[in-house]
Design a protein around this motif. Structure first.
Motif, short mmCIF file in Angstrom:
data_model
loop_
_atom_site.label_atom_id
_atom_site.label_comp_id
_atom_site.label_asym_id
_atom_site.label_seq_id
_atom_site.Cartn_x
_atom_site.Cartn_y
_atom_site.Cartn_z
N VAL A 70 -14.51 -63.63 24.05
CA VAL A 70 -14.56 -63.50 25.51
C VAL A 70 -13.31 -64.13 26.10
N ASN A 71 -12.72 -63.49 27.08
CA ASN A 71 -11.44 -63.95 27.61
C ASN A 71 -11.53 -64.61 28.98
N ARG A 72 -12.73 -64.69 29.56
CA ARG A 72 -12.85 -65.28 30.89
C ARG A 72 -14.11 -66.11 30.97
N VAL A 73 -14.00 -67.32 31.52
CA VAL A 73 -15.13 -68.21 31.74
C VAL A 73 -15.13 -68.61 33.22
N LEU A 74 -16.29 -68.53 33.85
CA LEU A 74 -16.43 -68.96 35.24
C LEU A 74 -17.31 -70.20 35.28
N VAL A 75 -16.82 -71.26 35.91
CA VAL A 75 -17.60 -72.48 36.11
C VAL A 75 -17.88 -72.61 37.60
N VAL A 121 -20.91 -77.43 14.95
CA VAL A 121 -22.23 -76.95 14.53
C VAL A 121 -23.08 -76.58 15.75
N ALA A 122 -23.05 -77.42 16.77
CA ALA A 122 -23.81 -77.13 18.00
C ALA A 122 -23.33 -75.82 18.63
N GLN A 123 -22.00 -75.63 18.66
CA GLN A 123 -21.45 -74.41 19.25
C GLN A 123 -21.78 -73.18 18.42
N ALA A 124 -21.89 -73.33 17.11
CA ALA A 124 -22.27 -72.20 16.26
C ALA A 124 -23.70 -71.76 16.58
N THR A 125 -24.59 -72.72 16.85
CA THR A 125 -25.96 -72.38 17.23
C THR A 125 -25.98 -71.61 18.53
N PRO A 170 -20.13 -76.44 30.91
CA PRO A 170 -18.67 -76.35 31.08
C PRO A 170 -17.87 -77.12 30.03
N LEU A 171 -18.50 -78.07 29.34
CA LEU A 171 -17.81 -78.77 28.25
C LEU A 171 -17.46 -77.82 27.11
N HIS A 172 -18.34 -76.84 26.86
CA HIS A 172 -18.21 -75.99 25.67
C HIS A 172 -17.86 -74.55 26.01
N GLY A 173 -17.65 -74.24 27.28
CA GLY A 173 -17.44 -72.85 27.69
C GLY A 173 -16.26 -72.18 27.00
N CYS A 174 -15.08 -72.83 27.02
CA CYS A 174 -13.89 -72.22 26.43
C CYS A 174 -14.05 -72.01 24.92
N ALA A 175 -14.53 -73.04 24.23
CA ALA A 175 -14.69 -72.94 22.78
C ALA A 175 -15.68 -71.85 22.40
N LEU A 176 -16.76 -71.76 23.16
CA LEU A 176 -17.76 -70.73 22.87
C LEU A 176 -17.18 -69.34 23.13
N LEU A 223 -19.88 -62.83 43.90
CA LEU A 223 -18.99 -63.12 45.02
C LEU A 223 -17.53 -63.09 44.59
N SER A 224 -17.27 -63.53 43.36
CA SER A 224 -15.90 -63.58 42.85
C SER A 224 -15.47 -62.28 42.18
N GLY A 225 -16.35 -61.27 42.19
CA GLY A 225 -15.99 -59.95 41.69
C GLY A 225 -16.32 -59.67 40.25
N TYR A 226 -17.18 -60.49 39.64
CA TYR A 226 -17.54 -60.29 38.23
C TYR A 226 -19.00 -59.88 38.15
N GLU A 227 -19.24 -58.62 37.82
CA GLU A 227 -20.60 -58.07 37.83
C GLU A 227 -21.29 -58.21 36.47
N GLN A 228 -20.52 -58.09 35.39
CA GLN A 228 -21.11 -58.17 34.05
C GLN A 228 -20.87 -59.58 33.51
N ILE A 229 -21.97 -60.33 33.35
CA ILE A 229 -21.83 -61.73 32.96
C ILE A 229 -22.82 -62.09 31.84
N ILE A 230 -22.47 -63.13 31.11
CA ILE A 230 -23.38 -63.80 30.18
C ILE A 230 -23.57 -65.21 30.71
N THR A 231 -24.81 -65.60 30.98
CA THR A 231 -25.06 -66.94 31.50
C THR A 231 -25.26 -67.92 30.35
N PHE A 232 -24.67 -69.10 30.50
CA PHE A 232 -24.69 -70.13 29.46
C PHE A 232 -25.07 -71.45 30.13
N ASP A 233 -26.36 -71.78 30.02
CA ASP A 233 -26.92 -72.95 30.70
C ASP A 233 -27.27 -73.99 29.65
N MET A 234 -26.41 -75.01 29.51
CA MET A 234 -26.63 -76.04 28.50
C MET A 234 -27.03 -77.33 29.17
#
Length: 676
Positions: free
Chosen positions: A458-463, A413-417, A446-452, A258-269
């Motif tokens: 990656v230059n864009r994160v959508l929450v 360490v968690a973010q490296a995993t 969303p706590l770790h999106g930017c750091a990851l 809907l926001s115009g981003y077709e290629q995504i990586i989903t990150f469900d923590m």
């Protein structure tokens, strides 16, 4: 899980969310209570994602199952593929088969690999197994005969005789020709048995739920990201084994689209694990899945899971190395900051020690990412002092560092995993993560999106607007889908008209069956769409790649499509003959999901949403003054420069220094690195 999540999309495109404490004894109770709390009207359709089948397999609490197979092949479940998950184990341990040896029954019959009947199934053979089953306490029967996908008549004969017997009762029957008509005997047998194992429990559960929500129609989320009627889910319950995580990927793809981003990586923590998936403009499907060490050869969304979540336990191992996960504090007792008083009774304590009980969530509290006064909308206050004490003790184990440094190490360490998990589904498969938008959701994503994103380039994160219940939202926007397959085992050669006609014939038969079944379920044939796929390989290979094709594709076009897919995945192509192993078809009906509400963005700085300012640690020698925002008070167009923390009922979003968050028209937070 601990909570049952609800998203109610109303006619105006707005949604209401709710979390209801789950009722493990009967999950339907929590669902009906939650619907009553929301006041859901009788005209509202209900879509359900469930872990009933998953939990039955994980906990080994399914039905008593009998397996009928070709004589001489009754031990296929025990033999398996002889894979060794732990290659260094001197005495590897395998789990017991879902069907005990006494109930793996063989019948004298034989079909060749070409589909010819070598030994015909006799009446006496059928009568013997039927009589044994109907006089027993067996609750479900799986039938999987050798090469039955080429000659299904023998399985059908057994099925008809069982169902027609006066003492059959409410037992469940699973035929491999209906569940998975494909080659590879072990995988086909395993999936058929798993379906029989969970179907009785699922059938009873969905029956109760359907009666409870009536007259509202009830559909169920599949592992492939599509919906099926509750009646179909009762019969083919194994198709729902991964319905929860699948809903999250579908929801992420929908809101990002809907926001115009077709290629995504989903990150469900979440609390115990992290699920990631790569969507290159479409849902990533695979038939090479696994659950409880058993092959799941059905179409499922390709999700990779690692044991890193908010409740992951941190400790220093015998070699002095900090480890985070995969062990988890779970919902009880949970992180130290939740105020737990007694942890000594837990199994992990005997190994880690009560004084070293600390989780990723505790580290996030110490760093200031989680705000003690704003957790769960202020309904639950976190105990920051206890978290600091726990991290201080961990810091001593790490060589005398401060609690803040220890917390930073735990989060790193968690973010490296999690970063390794994303590289596995992207870089290792020929995709550059820098070409994708990271969609962060779940209670902790969303706590770790930017750091990851920084670690991946990656230059864009959508929450999303409701990241904590996005899986439930995904189920509302999913489309009714049914999958069909048929093994072919033919070699392709450009210009071969015989093979082209055979391929077209199989595709036509699958389409006719798919249309017939979807129309019988009430869908209009004019709104159905069809996705054709082929499992292909080079001659001599033992693994396949699934290639999307068109029904009218010439053989030469199909061959080139496989060469290109193989080169993308493995980096090279061969000159060897190409084989089609299995033809697949997905029949998709039109999704009936309402459109989400949209607000035209206007410039703003989010000042009306600021609820405080706190010191938050992002590395370096000291914390930074960081603005705290209440997300429900933000408006479309508001721009929040980092560092910032955005709190809401179901999650918290951290905007790191060097990032800017903007609220779009669908209330998503779009986080972009400055200068990009």
């Amino acid at each position: 899980g601990t909570f049952t999540d609800f998203v109610w999309l109303e006619g105006n495109g707005r949604f209401r969310i709710h979390k209801q404490l789950s009722t493990p004894i009967d999950p339907a109770t929590a669902i009906l209570e939650g619907m009553a709390y929301l006041g859901v009207g009788e005209e509202t359709a209900v879509v359900h994602g469930t872990t009933v089948a998953t939990n039955a397999l994980l906990e080994r609490r399914g039905a008593k199952v009998a397996l009928i197979t070709t004589a001489g092949f009754t031990d296929v479940l025990a033999i398996g593929r002889q894979n060794r998950p732990d290659i260094y184990a001197l005495v590897p341990q395998k789990g017991a088969p879902l069907v005990p040896r006494a109930w793996r029954l063989g019948v004298q019959e034989r079909v060749t690999a070409e589909g010819e009947v070598l030994v015909r199934l006799g009446e006496a053979e059928i009568e013997a197994v039927v009589a044994k089953i109907v006089t027993s306490e067996i609750e479900a029967v799986a039938v999987c005969l050798l090469f039955s996908f080429l000659h299904p008549e023998h399985e059908q004969m057994i099925g008809e005789r069982l169902r027609a017997h006066p003492d059959w009762g409410e037992r469940v029957l699973s035929l491999s020709t209906e569940i998975l008509p494909e080659y590879r005997e072990y995988e086909r047998t395993a999936v058929t048995v798993m379906n029989a194992y969970v179907a009785p429990k699922m059938s009873r559960y969905l029956g109760r739920l359907a009666r409870g929500v009536a007259p509202r129609p009830l559909t169920v989320m599949q592992s492939n990201g599509g919906l099926i009627p509750a009646a179909t889910a009762s019969e083919q319950a194994i198709r729902t084994a991964l319905s929860g995580p699948a809903g999250g990927v579908v929801g992420a793809q929908y809101v990002a689209g809907l926001s115009g981003y077709e290629q995504i990586i989903t990150f469900d923590m979440g609390g115990t694990s992290t699920d990631v998936a790569l969507c290159p403009g479409r849902l990533p499907l695979t038939t090479d899945g696994e659950i409880v060490s058993l092959p799941l050869r059905l179409p499922i969304i390709d999700i990779h899971t690692v044991g890193a979540g908010g409740g992951s336990l941190a400790h220093v191992d015998m070699g002095g190395v900090l480890q985070v996960g995969p062990q988890s504090a779970g919902a009880a007792p949970g992180p130290i900051c939740y105020g737990v008083q007694e942890v000594e009774t837990l199994p992990e304590v005997a190994r880690l020690g009560a004084d070293l009980w600390v989780t990723t969530t505790d580290a996030n509290v110490v760093l200031g990412y989680l705000q003690a006064a704003h957790f769960l909308g202020g309904e639950m206050r976190l105990d920051k002092e206890r978290a600091e004490e726990a991290l201080g003790r961990l810091g001593q184990e790490m060589g005398g560092v401060s609690a803040v440094v220890a917390a930073w190490a735990v989060v790193s360490v968690a973010q490296a995993t999690m970063e390794r998990a994303i590289r596995r589904i992207s870089v290792e498969r020929g995709y550059d993560p820098r070409d994708f938008t990271l969609v962060a959701f779940g209670g902790a994503g969303p706590l770790h999106g930017c750091a990851l994103a920084e670690g991946l380039g990656v230059n864009r994160v959508l929450v999303p607007a409701v990241p904590g219940v996005l899986s439930a939202l995904g189920m509302l926007v999913a489309a009714p889908t049914k999958d069909f397959s048929q093994t072919m085992m033919v070699r392709l050669e450009s210009g071969d008209e015989v093979v082209a006609a055979e391929l077209a014939g199989v595709q036509a038969r699958l389409r006719a069956r798919g249309e017939r079944e979807m129309v019988a379920e009430g869908y209009d044939a004019d709104v159905l769409s069809y996705r054709y796929e082929l499992d292909m390989r080079y001659a001599g290979q033992s693994h396949e790649l699934t290639v999307v094709v068109e029904a009218e594709n010439r053989v030469g076009v199909v061959i080139e499509a496989f060469h290109a897919a193989h080169e993308r995945r493995y980096g090279y192509r061969q000159t060897a003959m190409v084989e089609v192993v299995t033809a697949r078809l997905a029949v998709v009906a039109e999704a009936l999901a309402p459109t989400l509400a949209y607000s035209e963005p206007s410039e703003g700085d989010g000042r009306q949403a600021q609820v405080g300012e706190e010191l938050v640690w992002f590395g370096g020698d000291e914390g930074l003054k960081t603005r705290i925002y209440e997300r429900s008070l933000l408006r479309a167009g508001d721009e929040l420069p980092g560092p910032a923390v955005v709190v809401q009922y179901d999650t918290t979003t951290v905007v790191r220094p060097g990032w800017v968050a903007t609220v779009d028209g669908y209330d998503n937070l779009i986080l972009v690195r400055k200068g990009v």
